[in-house]
Scaffold this active site. Structure first.
Site, short mmCIF file in Angstrom:
data_model
loop_
_atom_site.label_atom_id
_atom_site.label_comp_id
_atom_site.label_asym_id
_atom_site.label_seq_id
_atom_site.Cartn_x
_atom_site.Cartn_y
_atom_site.Cartn_z
N SER A 92 0.81 -1.22 0.00
CA SER A 92 0.00 0.00 0.00
C SER A 92 0.84 1.26 0.00
O SER A 92 0.30 2.36 0.11
CB SER A 92 -0.90 0.04 1.24
OG SER A 92 -1.73 -1.07 1.26
N THR A 194 -1.26 2.12 4.62
CA THR A 194 -0.69 3.47 4.60
C THR A 194 0.06 3.73 5.88
O THR A 194 -0.44 3.46 6.96
CB THR A 194 -1.86 4.48 4.52
OG1 THR A 194 -2.50 4.29 3.29
CG2 THR A 194 -1.38 5.90 4.67
N THR A 212 1.40 6.80 0.92
CA THR A 212 0.54 5.69 0.49
C THR A 212 0.52 5.57 -1.03
O THR A 212 0.80 6.53 -1.75
CB THR A 212 -0.90 5.93 0.98
OG1 THR A 212 -1.71 4.80 0.68
CG2 THR A 212 -1.53 7.14 0.33
N ARG A 222 -7.63 9.29 -9.04
CA ARG A 222 -8.12 9.39 -7.66
C ARG A 222 -7.00 9.82 -6.69
O ARG A 222 -5.89 9.30 -6.74
CB ARG A 222 -8.69 8.04 -7.22
CG ARG A 222 -9.33 8.06 -5.83
CD ARG A 222 -8.41 7.49 -4.77
NE ARG A 222 -9.07 7.32 -3.48
CZ ARG A 222 -8.42 7.06 -2.35
NH1 ARG A 222 -7.12 6.94 -2.34
NH2 ARG A 222 -9.08 6.92 -1.22
N ASP A 225 -7.02 10.89 1.08
CA ASP A 225 -6.83 11.85 2.18
C ASP A 225 -5.36 12.06 2.52
O ASP A 225 -4.98 13.12 3.02
CB ASP A 225 -7.53 11.33 3.43
CG ASP A 225 -6.93 9.98 3.87
OD1 ASP A 225 -6.85 9.07 3.03
OD2 ASP A 225 -6.51 9.86 5.04
N THR A 245 -5.56 6.61 8.50
CA THR A 245 -5.45 5.53 7.53
C THR A 245 -6.84 4.97 7.27
O THR A 245 -7.74 5.16 8.08
CB THR A 245 -4.50 4.42 8.05
OG1 THR A 245 -4.42 3.38 7.07
CG2 THR A 245 -4.99 3.81 9.34
N GLY A 246 -7.00 4.31 6.14
CA GLY A 246 -8.31 3.74 5.83
C GLY A 246 -8.97 4.45 4.67
O GLY A 246 -8.29 5.02 3.81
N GLY A 248 -10.03 6.86 2.52
CA GLY A 248 -9.67 8.27 2.43
C GLY A 248 -10.85 9.19 2.17
O GLY A 248 -10.89 10.32 2.68
N1 ASP Z 1 -6.07 6.48 3.34
C1 ASP Z 1 -5.52 5.92 2.13
C2 ASP Z 1 -6.30 6.42 0.95
O1 ASP Z 1 -7.50 6.53 1.03
C3 ASP Z 1 -5.54 4.43 2.07
C4 ASP Z 1 -4.98 3.67 3.22
O2 ASP Z 1 -4.97 4.11 4.36
O3 ASP Z 1 -4.50 2.57 2.97
O4 ASP Z 1 -5.70 6.62 -0.08
#
Ligand code: ASP
Length: 335
Positions: A92, A194, A212, A222, A225, A245-246, A248
């Protein structure tokens, strides 16, 4: 459940408290508990300290040793994040990251220093160390964000090497994905590695970074965040810092990291602030069972907080020459 109780339970039952493999291999479990207890109860200054999203002992240790040796939090963040960017097994971030649906690995990263300066690259291709390019944007240009080709050309002008980031393993996984082409980011698994990192150095100064390759198989163009100030990361050296993280899109819609720092400014602990930021997402979104978001935060004293929507988010913390991986408390306890 309050985090303190959650961690106590985790330690007592021996579940969930993982120890950073290479680093804590020789650390007795009572020492781990002691570090954990100190992190929770210390009301004095609690730095230097590094906290990162997920189980990233090598990156966190790199940053931690740097600040233990008197380096700045900014250098620690950059060098620590670079470890994950170079790791081909982390799918990631940086080299080896999962591509977008067209097979392009596109990187997002940002960094913020103690003076509130910020630099970011979005949708950058062919350069491994996005966090280092973000720092150059911050320090060597009159701008704060460079995107796409412009970011790549800027990086090359600064001596960064052009590299194909799509490894054989990521290419194979993408080809497999293309058979169904179903875009459904998975909770916790691979889509969310991330690295967000916050550090306070010996001088009491806070910096942060986030890097990330974004959500796997996202649409071309795309941006998440992670490289956006206030969403994926925010630092105010008088108050503290936060990173995410997560999913976005959900962090962007609630400007999560800025929210956490502002809540801390109003008197909330890092833990309370992270919990409130997660609540903002879940109360506005019936769909929350389908995605993960995790936040980490630190305040000026070095107190930490972390919270997520779902189970299995964790953080790595480096403190007093030790690195530990701790499970995060979470919102969705319906299982
Ligand atoms: N937050 C990151 C995104 O949305 C993805 C991730 O945390 O893995 O790009």
């Amino acid at each position: 459940m309050k985090r303190r109780k959650f961690l106590k339970r985790a330690s007592l039952t021996g579940i969930g408290v993982a120890v950073g493999t290479t680093i804590l291999a020789n650390t007795p479990s009572n020492k781990v508990n002691e570090i954990e207890e100190n992190l929770l109860t210390n009301t004095k200054e609690n730095f230097p300290i590094v906290i990162s999203t997920w189980n990233v002992p090598n990156a966190t240790k790199k940053a931690g040793i740097l600040i233990e040796e008197g380096g700045t939090s900014l250098d620690a963040i950059e060098k620590g994040c670079m470890i994950e960017e170079a790791d081909l097994n982390n799918h990631s971030v940086g080299n080896g990251g999962r591509p977008d649906r067209d097979g392009h690995v596109t990187l997002d990263a940002c960094i913020m220093d103690k003076n509130g300066n910020y630099g970011s690259v979005v949708y950058m291709q062919n350069i491994v160390h996005a966090i280092a390019v973000a720092r150059k944007v911050m320090e060597d240009t009159p701008h704060v964000i460079l995107a796409g080709k412009g970011a790549e050309e800027f990086a090359i002008s600064k001596g960064f090497k052009k590299t194909n980031l799509l490894t054989e393993a990521s290419k194979k996984a993408w080809e497999e994905w293309k058979k169904e082409s179903n875009y459904q980011p998975l909770i916790n698994i691979e889509n969310h590695d991330t690295i967000g990192m916050l550090a306070i150095d010996k001088y009491g100064d806070i910096s942060g970074g986030c890097t990330t390759s974004g959500l796997a198989y996202k649409m071309a163009g795309r941006v998440g965040d992670s490289p956006i100030i206030g969403s994926g990361l925010f630092i105010d050296n008088q108050v503290g810092g936060a990173t995410a993280t997560g999913m976005g899109e959900e962090v962007l819609k609630t400007v999560g990291s800025f929210l956490i720092v502002e809540l801390m400014r109003q008197g909330k602990s890092p833990q309370e602030a992270c919990e409130e930021a997660i609540l903002r997402i879940v109360t506005k979104n019936d769909n929350y069972k389908k995605f993960q978001v995790g936040y980490i935060a630190i305040n000026k004293k070095g107190e930490t907080g972390y919270y997520s929507i779902h189970e299995y988010f964790s953080v790595s913390i480096y403190k007093d020459n030790n690195c530990i991986n701790l499970p995060s408390d979470f919102f969705n306890k319906t299982k």
